[in-house]
Design a protein around this motif. Structure first.
Motif, short mmCIF file in Angstrom:
data_model
loop_
_atom_site.label_atom_id
_atom_site.label_comp_id
_atom_site.label_asym_id
_atom_site.label_seq_id
_atom_site.Cartn_x
_atom_site.Cartn_y
_atom_site.Cartn_z
N GLN A 102 0.48 8.68 1.77
CA GLN A 102 -0.70 8.77 2.71
C GLN A 102 -0.95 10.48 2.87
O GLN A 102 -2.18 11.17 2.75
CB GLN A 102 -0.80 8.20 3.73
N LEU A 103 0.14 11.05 3.35
CA LEU A 103 -0.01 12.57 3.54
C LEU A 103 -0.43 13.19 2.35
O LEU A 103 -1.31 14.13 2.45
CB LEU A 103 1.38 13.04 4.20
N GLN A 104 0.22 13.09 1.16
CA GLN A 104 -0.11 13.59 0.01
C GLN A 104 -1.69 13.67 -0.23
O GLN A 104 -2.37 14.34 -0.84
CB GLN A 104 0.85 13.39 -1.18
N LEU A 105 -2.04 12.09 -0.12
CA LEU A 105 -3.67 11.88 -0.64
C LEU A 105 -4.35 12.53 0.28
O LEU A 105 -5.54 13.31 -0.25
CB LEU A 105 -3.68 10.22 -0.45
N LEU A 106 -4.18 12.68 1.81
CA LEU A 106 -5.15 13.16 2.58
C LEU A 106 -5.26 14.48 2.34
O LEU A 106 -6.22 15.47 2.51
CB LEU A 106 -4.75 12.82 4.07
N THR A 107 -4.00 15.28 2.02
CA THR A 107 -3.92 16.74 1.76
C THR A 107 -4.69 17.15 0.69
O THR A 107 -5.80 18.00 0.77
CB THR A 107 -2.45 17.08 1.79
N TRP A 108 -4.67 16.44 -0.17
CA TRP A 108 -5.48 16.89 -1.56
C TRP A 108 -6.80 16.65 -1.48
O TRP A 108 -7.97 16.91 -2.05
CB TRP A 108 -4.75 16.17 -2.84
N GLY A 132 0.78 -1.24 -0.04
CA GLY A 132 0.20 0.03 0.03
C GLY A 132 0.84 1.28 -0.08
O GLY A 132 2.10 1.27 -0.24
N LEU A 133 0.23 2.37 0.36
CA LEU A 133 0.88 3.66 0.23
C LEU A 133 1.90 3.91 1.54
O LEU A 133 1.44 3.36 2.71
CB LEU A 133 -0.10 4.61 0.13
#
Length: 679
Positions: free
Chosen positions: A389-395, A383-384
């Protein structure tokens, strides 16, 4: 040391005194505040009328051409209040270059004040001193009060006579006597008159005092100081008056030189004959200063280095005085057998061939590189990773916020007020809103902090990705620590190589053996014999000082009145003269008493025969045992030195350096791999 309240010259011009330079028996020597190249000699007490008249005549007469070079002649008189004579103005001799000749008269003070002075230097100084006396006599004057304080000597051996106001001078057709004279340098005929007066000074008197000074310069002891018969302990004046010259050809039974002193036999026969003539009883015409200058010039040309010890000098065919004093001293030396044994061992040391110079950098033994270092990390989860994960949640959050704004605007547009509110906000922002200072950067920063905290809070804290991330960071720190330790170990091995390579190891062990050899050669077979003799020497010295009674005829400048003042302070013998007791006396009297005691201490000679034989034997036995143990230790050290492999440490250091270098490369590669992992 204090100056008068005011000093002035003959014209009444004030002369401000400066800092103190030296203390004398009757005067202080001071610098002058604004005058360079001159000093002030300030009397402690006003001189008597006869002495004051002599000083007045002295400054009127320029120095005679014969004495201008070696005699420090006063420049002018100095006066205090009421035009009373207060001192003299003198040319300055640099104190860094000139010292009192007394420092050359004894071995201990000579080592401190003139560390480079040897026997030829003392002979040259003696010749210069004789020439200075000859020039003084040629000008029609006599010193009268001969003593070491009246002569200064430079490091180059130049001599200057000082204290001309104390001499017996012939000025303006008159003879002026000196105020006092010192018993240690007065001839027998003047000892009978009394040493407290300067009367009776003539060329014969100066010749005797000069001979005593030269004897002290050449042999380091007073000619009348020695071991007297039947334990007698005369003072210098009594010994001179009785004709107790220790080295006289017909010296009485029991009179001898103290052990450890330079022997009279080390001097050439011609010089010995001059001393015998100078101290003869009954008195005969004594050698003149010119005769002494010629004899000492010949002696200086005869001296050659000692064949046994560096730094020693001798007359060819005569014993070396330094070696003779060491052999016959009160503390026996290690002996010829010990010296020869140590020298044989040292010859073995010198036969060892020194290794060639080692390379400046420690060589490294080449070896195959080590296998890669295990990273010891857990399996990477699927997985990520954490960063993704930080980038996904931020966007995701940003898209949600943008969607909420668009939804809100859409809802507002369906209402009746939408057509009024939105244009009103735009008009307000473009007109009145410009008048307000809006911190747009601050608004953006606060939003980003809110966004960051929210995203961090939404991420799982104990998931597999987080555990893997912490494991990677922990492993990176461990590898960095191990790498730093290996680098420090490499530097330590390089420093160790500089200390323990073959050339350095050979040199260090050779120097250690040389120090042990010097220690053995200087080691007394008596062990603590020096301490035992030191205690008895001090006890004998105090007994000698206790026997020297204070009298008005034995101390210069001390009459019945001064004697009464000293007795009132508890001073009856030389042992009673201490700095505490003389502090309560007038300064001139106190300084005379201290000089009297110092002269007696220099005159005193210790007789080792006073030490009980049982104590000597016990100490010598312990010393012999200690010396034997030291020689055995030296033999073992020499054996180890002659059989040593000087490169025994180099191979091991090179091997360890090779291992450390490979480990450093291994840890560097592991650290690069860990840094390449994205977590």
């Amino acid at each position: 040391m204090t100056a008068p309240p005011a000093l002035q010259d003959v014209y009444g011009v004030p002369i401000p005194p400066g800092r103190p330079l030296a203390q004398g028996r009757h005067a202080d020597l001071l610098t002058l505040g604004e005058v360079r190249g001159q000093v002030a000699k300030v009397y402690l007490a006003p001189p008597p009328p006869a002495q004051a008249q002599k000083v007045e005549e002295l400054v009127k007469v320029p120095p005679h051409p014969d004495v201008a070079r070696r005699l420090v002649w006063p420049l002018a008189a100095l006066y205090g209040p009421n035009r009373q004579l207060a001192g003299l103005l003198l040319p300055l001799l640099p104190p860094q270059q000139f010292q009192g000749v007394r420092a050359l008269l004894r071995a201990d003070t000579r080592r401190r004040s003139f560390p480079e002075a040897d026997w030829p230097f003392a002979v040259r100084v003696g010749r210069e001193l004789a020439l200075a006396f000859a020039e003084l006599h040629a000008a029609g004057h006599h010193m009268g009060d001969v003593r070491p304080e009246h002569a200064l000597v430079s490091d180059a051996g130049e001599v200057r006579l000082v204290g001309a106001d104390d001499y017996a001078l012939h000025l303006a057709g008159r003879d002026f006597a000196g105020p006092v004279a010192s018993a240690e340098y007065l001839p027998p005929e003047r000892q009978r008159v009394g040493s407290a007066t300067g009367a009776g000074a003539d060329a014969e008197s100066d010749a005797f005092g000069l001979a005593v000074l030269l004897f002290e310069l050449l042999l380091g002891r007073h000619p009348y100081a020695g071991i007297q018969a039947r334990g007698a302990a005369p003072g210098p004046g009594e010994a001179i008056a009785a004709g107790l010259f220790v080295d006289a050809p017909q010296a009485g039974p029991g009179r001898r030189t103290a052990p450890g002193e330079w022997p009279f036999a080390a001097l050439p026969p011609a010089v010995q004959a001059l001393f015998v003539q100078a101290f003869a009883v009954p008195v005969v015409p004594r050698p003149s200063p010119e005769t002494w200058a010629a004899a000492l010039g010949a002696l200086a040309a005869e001296l050659v280095p000692c064949a046994r010890r560096a730094g020693h000098w001798q007359v060819p065919g005569l014993p070396c005085p330094s070696c003779a004093a060491e052999r016959e001293g009160p503390a026996p030396s290690s002996g010829e057998d010990v010296t020869a044994r140590v020298q044989r061992l040292w010859n073995d040391v010198q036969r060892v061939v020194a290794p060639p110079p080692s390379p400046p950098v420690a060589p490294v033994i080449e070896a195959p590189p080590l296998p890669p270092l295990p990273l010891a990390l857990p399996d990477k989860p699927r997985g990520l990773n954490h960063r993704q994960q930080l980038q996904l949640l931020t966007w995701t959050l940003r898209v949600a916020v943008l969607a909420a704004l668009m939804l809100g605007v859409g809802l507002v547009q369906r209402s009746v007020l939408a057509g009024l509110v939105v244009p009103a906000l735009i008009v307000f922002a473009l007109t009145l809103g410009r008048r307000f200072a809006v911190d747009w950067d601050g608004l953006i920063d606060r939003y980003e902090r809110w966004e960051h905290d929210l995203v961090r809070g939404l991420l799982p804290r104990r998931g597999p990705q987080q555990r893997y991330r912490r494991a990677v960071r922990r492993r990176r720190a461990e590898v960095k620590t191990e790498l730093a330790a290996r680098v420090a170990q490499r530097e330590e091995l390089r420093e160790r190589y500089h200390v323990e390579n073959a050339a350095a190891l050979h040199l260090r062990e050779q120097q250690a053996l040389e120090q042990r050899r010097a220690h053995l050669l200087s080691l007394s077979a008596g062990g603590s014999l020096e301490a035992l003799l030191g205690r008895w020497r001090e006890r004998s010295r105090q007994d000698y000082l206790r026997q020297q009674q204070l009298s008005s005829s034995g101390v210069p400048g001390v009459g019945p009145r001064e004697l009464g003042l000293a007795v009132a302070q508890g001073i009856r013998t030389a042992l009673d003269v201490t700095a505490e007791r003389v502090r309560a006396l007038p300064a001139p009297l106190g300084r005379e008493l201290l000089a009297w005691r110092r002269g007696l201490e220099d005159f005193f000679q210790f007789d080792p025969g006073a030490v009980p034989r049982a104590e000597l034997n016990a100490v010598q036995q312990r010393g012999q045992q200690h010396l034997g143990d030291e020689i055995e230790t030296f033999e073992r050290a020499v054996h180890a030195y002659t059989n040593a492999r000087w490169d025994r440490h180099e191979a091991e250091i090179s091997r360890q350096l090779g291992v450390v270098e490979r480990e450093i490369e291994q840890y560097k590669k592991a650290l690069s791999e860990l840094r390449a992992i994205k977590v």
